[in-house]
Design a protein around this motif. Structure first.
Motif, PDB file in Angstrom:
ATOM      1  N   ALA A  10      10.137  34.794 -26.742  1.00 32.01           N
ATOM      2  CA  ALA A  10      10.954  35.998 -26.666  1.00 32.01           C
ATOM      3  C   ALA A  10      11.895  35.984 -25.471  1.00 32.01           C
ATOM      4  CB  ALA A  10      10.066  37.229 -26.610  1.00 32.01           C
ATOM      5  N   SER A  11      11.588  35.217 -24.439  1.00 37.59           N
ATOM      6  CA  SER A  11      12.439  35.207 -23.240  1.00 37.59           C
ATOM      7  C   SER A  11      13.815  34.606 -23.540  1.00 37.59           C
ATOM      8  CB  SER A  11      11.762  34.446 -22.101  1.00 37.59           C
ATOM      9  OG  SER A  11      11.587  33.091 -22.476  1.00 37.59           O
ATOM     10  N   ALA A  12      13.966  33.881 -24.643  1.00 39.07           N
ATOM     11  CA  ALA A  12      15.259  33.297 -25.006  1.00 39.07           C
ATOM     12  C   ALA A  12      16.161  34.330 -25.676  1.00 39.07           C
ATOM     13  CB  ALA A  12      15.053  32.112 -25.935  1.00 39.07           C
ATOM     14  N   CYS A  13      15.594  35.462 -26.096  1.00 42.53           N
ATOM     15  CA  CYS A  13      16.384  36.501 -26.767  1.00 42.53           C
ATOM     16  C   CYS A  13      17.056  37.384 -25.734  1.00 42.53           C
ATOM     17  CB  CYS A  13      15.470  37.361 -27.642  1.00 42.53           C
ATOM     18  SG  CYS A  13      14.662  36.442 -28.969  1.00 42.53           S
ATOM     19  N   HIS A  14      18.230  37.897 -26.078  1.00 42.47           N
ATOM     20  CA  HIS A  14      18.891  38.857 -25.194  1.00 42.47           C
ATOM     21  C   HIS A  14      19.502  39.980 -26.029  1.00 42.47           C
ATOM     22  CE1 HIS A  14      22.306  36.196 -26.197  1.00 42.47           C
ATOM     23  NE2 HIS A  14      23.062  37.274 -26.031  1.00 42.47           N
ATOM     24  N   TYR A  15      19.641  41.112 -25.391  1.00 38.63           N
ATOM     25  CA  TYR A  15      20.184  42.319 -26.010  1.00 38.63           C
ATOM     26  C   TYR A  15      21.703  42.188 -26.061  1.00 38.63           C
ATOM     27  CZ  TYR A  15      20.490  47.421 -26.685  1.00 38.63           C
ATOM     28  OH  TYR A  15      20.715  48.675 -27.166  1.00 38.63           O
ATOM     29  N   CYS A  16      22.312  42.527 -27.194  1.00 37.98           N
ATOM     30  CA  CYS A  16      23.771  42.478 -27.276  1.00 37.98           C
ATOM     31  C   CYS A  16      24.362  43.457 -26.272  1.00 37.98           C
ATOM     32  CB  CYS A  16      24.253  42.833 -28.690  1.00 37.98           C
ATOM     33  SG  CYS A  16      23.808  41.603 -29.932  1.00 37.98           S
ATOM     34  N   ALA A  17      25.370  43.036 -25.543  1.00 42.58           N
ATOM     35  CA  ALA A  17      25.993  43.849 -24.486  1.00 42.58           C
ATOM     36  C   ALA A  17      26.882  44.933 -25.090  1.00 42.58           C
ATOM     37  CB  ALA A  17      26.825  42.941 -23.584  1.00 42.58           C
ATOM     38  N   ALA A  18      27.268  45.896 -24.265  1.00 40.27           N
ATOM     39  CA  ALA A  18      28.218  46.922 -24.694  1.00 40.27           C
ATOM     40  C   ALA A  18      29.498  46.221 -25.141  1.00 40.27           C
ATOM     41  CB  ALA A  18      28.504  47.884 -23.551  1.00 40.27           C
TER      42      ALA A  18
END
Length: 188
Positions: A10-18
């Motif tokens: 899961a650490s490879a995932c990131h939240y899409c930015a504004a």
């Protein structure tokens, strides 16, 4: 969202930015740039610009990135994005008017006693005339007071505003646009 192949954990995932969004519930593709006519606050959020606004470029990240239509103009739908800017905001049509100096999400029907030629135009019917219904779109929609009746006020909303010339007065104006005149000596 992950934008590289072969990531583990899961650490490879990131939240899409504004200014970006993820429309893939399985999160198998990269974040996408927010499309014209919408704003994206990040993650899966993609929100249409509200009616009365437009956004012609991509990457908006907040509601205030949506641009208000010019005064007395409107859009009928949210998420307007024709790429032509404010030309997609239509002028209020004849019989309607923009009711304030701010941009419109809708136009108001022309008021009784008035006519509206479109945009922000609203004009009172002339003295001696009236308009009993809404949405008149030309001066000719204002009706004349009957012969022998007159009114000297603007924006009359019905024939009841027209009053009969009193005893000792007369109306010599066939258009009934002037006040009753006093009879000259020797006439009645």
């Amino acid at each position: 969202e992950t934008d590289t192949l072969g990531n583990t954990g899961a650490s490879a995932c990131h939240y899409c930015a504004a200014g970006e969004y993820d429309d893939d519930s399985a999160s198998t593709s990269a974040c996408k740039v927010c499309v014209a006519g919408k704003y994206c606050t990040g993650g899966t959020s993609i929100t249409p610009c509200p009616a009365g606004t437009y956004r012609e470029s991509t990457g908006a990240d907040a509601l205030n990135d949506c641009i208000a239509c010019p005064s007395s103009h409107k859009t009928t739908d949210s998420g307007f994005n024709s790429g032509t800017g404010s030309t997609g905001c239509s002028k209020c049509p004849a019989g309607w008017y923009g009711h304030d100096s701010q941009s419109q999400t809708d136009c108001q029907g022309c008021l009784k006693g008035h006519y509206c030629t479109g945009g922000s135009s609203i004009t009172a019917c002339l003295a001696g005339k009236f308009r009993a219904t809404v949405r008149a779109d030309a001066a000719g929609d204002c009706k004349r007071c009957p012969a022998g009746y007159e009114t000297d006020t603007l924006g009359n909303t019905g024939a009841s505003a027209c009053h009969y010339c009193a005893a000792g007065e007369y109306d010599d104006d066939s258009a009934s646009t002037s006040a009753c005149k006093v009879c000259v000596a020797g006439k009645y």
